[in-house]
Motif scaffolding. Sequence first.
Motif, mmCIF file in Angstrom:
data_model
loop_
_atom_site.group_PDB
_atom_site.id
_atom_site.type_symbol
_atom_site.label_atom_id
_atom_site.label_comp_id
_atom_site.label_asym_id
_atom_site.label_seq_id
_atom_site.Cartn_x
_atom_site.Cartn_y
_atom_site.Cartn_z
ATOM 1 N N LYS A 1 0.850 -1.206 0.000
ATOM 2 C CA LYS A 1 0.000 0.000 0.000
ATOM 3 C C LYS A 1 0.882 1.253 0.000
ATOM 4 O O LYS A 1 0.485 2.305 -0.475
ATOM 5 C CB LYS A 1 -0.878 0.018 1.274
ATOM 6 N N THR A 2 2.070 1.107 0.615
ATOM 7 C CA THR A 2 2.965 2.264 0.679
ATOM 8 C C THR A 2 4.331 1.875 0.128
ATOM 9 O O THR A 2 4.729 0.712 0.196
ATOM 10 C CB THR A 2 3.139 2.734 2.137
ATOM 11 N N PHE A 3 5.041 2.843 -0.411
ATOM 12 C CA PHE A 3 6.349 2.533 -1.004
ATOM 13 C C PHE A 3 7.287 3.734 -0.903
ATOM 14 O O PHE A 3 6.861 4.869 -0.619
ATOM 15 C CB PHE A 3 6.184 2.127 -2.476
ATOM 16 N N LYS A 4 8.553 3.424 -1.117
ATOM 17 C CA LYS A 4 9.545 4.496 -1.202
ATOM 18 C C LYS A 4 10.519 4.112 -2.309
ATOM 19 O O LYS A 4 10.975 2.962 -2.357
ATOM 20 C CB LYS A 4 10.287 4.625 0.123
ATOM 21 N N LEU B 1 2.585 6.099 -8.997
ATOM 22 C CA LEU B 1 1.332 6.634 -8.433
ATOM 23 C C LEU B 1 0.264 6.761 -9.517
ATOM 24 O O LEU B 1 -0.926 6.525 -9.273
ATOM 25 C CB LEU B 1 1.585 8.000 -7.784
ATOM 26 N N ASP C 1 -4.540 3.007 -5.396
ATOM 27 C CA ASP C 1 -4.518 2.813 -3.934
ATOM 28 C C ASP C 1 -3.137 2.667 -3.326
ATOM 29 O O ASP C 1 -2.964 1.910 -2.365
ATOM 30 C CB ASP C 1 -5.334 1.559 -3.541
ATOM 31 N N ILE C 2 -2.145 3.296 -3.874
ATOM 32 C CA ILE C 2 -0.840 3.258 -3.191
ATOM 33 C C ILE C 2 -0.421 4.693 -2.891
ATOM 34 O O ILE C 2 -0.868 5.630 -3.536
ATOM 35 C CB ILE C 2 0.266 2.561 -4.028
ATOM 36 N N LYS C 3 0.426 4.819 -1.849
ATOM 37 C CA LYS C 3 0.980 6.159 -1.597
ATOM 38 C C LYS C 3 2.430 6.045 -1.104
ATOM 39 O O LYS C 3 2.897 4.959 -0.737
ATOM 40 C CB LYS C 3 0.105 6.947 -0.646
ATOM 41 N N VAL C 4 3.082 7.190 -1.090
ATOM 42 C CA VAL C 4 4.487 7.229 -0.667
ATOM 43 C C VAL C 4 4.561 7.296 0.855
ATOM 44 O O VAL C 4 3.781 7.991 1.483
ATOM 45 C CB VAL C 4 5.183 8.480 -1.271
ATOM 46 N N ASP C 5 5.456 6.518 1.439
ATOM 47 C CA ASP C 5 5.760 6.657 2.869
ATOM 48 C C ASP C 5 7.275 6.581 2.990
ATOM 49 O O ASP C 5 7.863 5.510 2.801
ATOM 50 C CB ASP C 5 5.084 5.519 3.649
ATOM 51 N N PRO D 1 7.823 2.364 4.738
ATOM 52 C CA PRO D 1 7.025 1.856 3.606
ATOM 53 C C PRO D 1 6.892 0.336 3.637
ATOM 54 O O PRO D 1 7.731 -0.346 4.230
ATOM 55 C CB PRO D 1 7.854 2.283 2.392
ATOM 56 N N ASP D 2 5.836 -0.180 3.008
ATOM 57 C CA ASP D 2 5.689 -1.642 2.859
ATOM 58 C C ASP D 2 6.795 -2.183 1.957
ATOM 59 O O ASP D 2 7.241 -3.308 2.121
ATOM 60 C CB ASP D 2 4.338 -1.985 2.207
#
Length: 396
Positions: free
Chosen positions: A101-104, A130, A135-139, A143-144
């Motif tokens: 759900k989250t990535f970097k 993106l 349904d994904i966002k940056v963290d 991040p996941d």
Amino acid sequence: MQKMIMLKYGELSTKKGNIGLFLNTLKENIKNSLKDIDGNIHFDKGRMFIIVKEEDYNKVIYILKNTFGIHEIDIVYQLEENSLEKIGKALLELLQNYEFKTFKVVTKRSDKKYPLTSMEVSAKVGGILLKNISDIKVDIHNPDIFINVEIRNNATYLYFEKISGIGGYPVGVLGKGLLMLSGGIDSPVAGYMAIKRGVKLEAIYFESPPHTSQEAKNKVIALARKLALYNNDIKLHIINFTEIQEAIYKNIPHEYLITIMRRMMYRISAKIASSINGKVLVNGESIGQVASQTLTSMSVINEVVRMPVIRPLACFDKLEIIEVAKKIDTYDTSILPFEDCCTIFVPEHPVINPERKLCYEYEKQIPYEDLINNAIKKHEILKISRQEENNYADIL
Ligand code: ATP
Ligand code: MG
């Protein structure tokens, strides 16, 4: 896209003057430990790339994870392009196999002529993801998934997981040493630590049949096999110590049995070490552990050799030693009950502060030089390879 393994060297890259020697040793070691595996290894500034068949991945990763000198192991996808558009497209394809759900995006750019900075690449690649994955966002903190993009001159490498290597120096880069290997807990751990510092080891074991059993010897062979994983095979020199041990037992006051016995072991070890071009002896002594490891005992025993004696465990507690023994999987073998020659001739009251003058006096009672030369002449050498596992996936 070609899947392959990419290696990073870490600590090695700080060894400025010696970097060539360090890298060549590492390359040779890797080639050697993968010699039975069908594949291709190539090198590119600061990185090593290995291509193997899919079914060999687990075994190869297991070997690399236990190879000193490697800092990180990445399973990468090589893209022979480095335009943003191609990188984005490749990532969209690869990421179909991952749920997140989250990535970097983390970019490294060794191609300094590349028109964008690392930060700019990350931002733009992030934008492409993106836009195309819902349904994904940056963290950037937790991040996941980390999406690693490494842009090199001729290609870009994409990967999502990092596997830690065990660090240390490539085995052999510091030369050779001889490990005094008993069936106990300490000496295999001492050996592991010396190998980690780049010392290629051979090992020596003193047996006293019939006072010591075949099981005790098998235990030492099993321990040597554990060390072979890190040392890339290991030669085990087996010395028949019975005659010497019996001569000591019959002729020397019993409180000095261990002191004299250990002086004999040291003398033989130093001779064998010289004969194999070894520069140091390595053993599992630890200050204060037993009577023969008081500072006085150690100095009286040590004085019979000129070669440096490395004691990696000198200042370790037993519990700290056991922790490493468990980590390197020697502990369960070491605690098997078969006795080695040390424990069979143990006097009730071994001297704690032996006198060197008395040692020389007592030693005159036995023709030890002849006995030593004889034992060396007859000694047996086993070449021991690492243990092959049935299922590498289980031990990764
Ligand atoms: P433990 O883990 O029970 O202390 P140990 O093998 O360390 O076992 P010590 O009596 O403490 O036994 O011996 C000190 C060191 O001397 C060992 O760590 C090993 O390096 C060396 N040594 C002792 N016995 C032998 C042997 N039979 N052959 C080769 N080396 C030996
Ligand atoms: Mg010990």
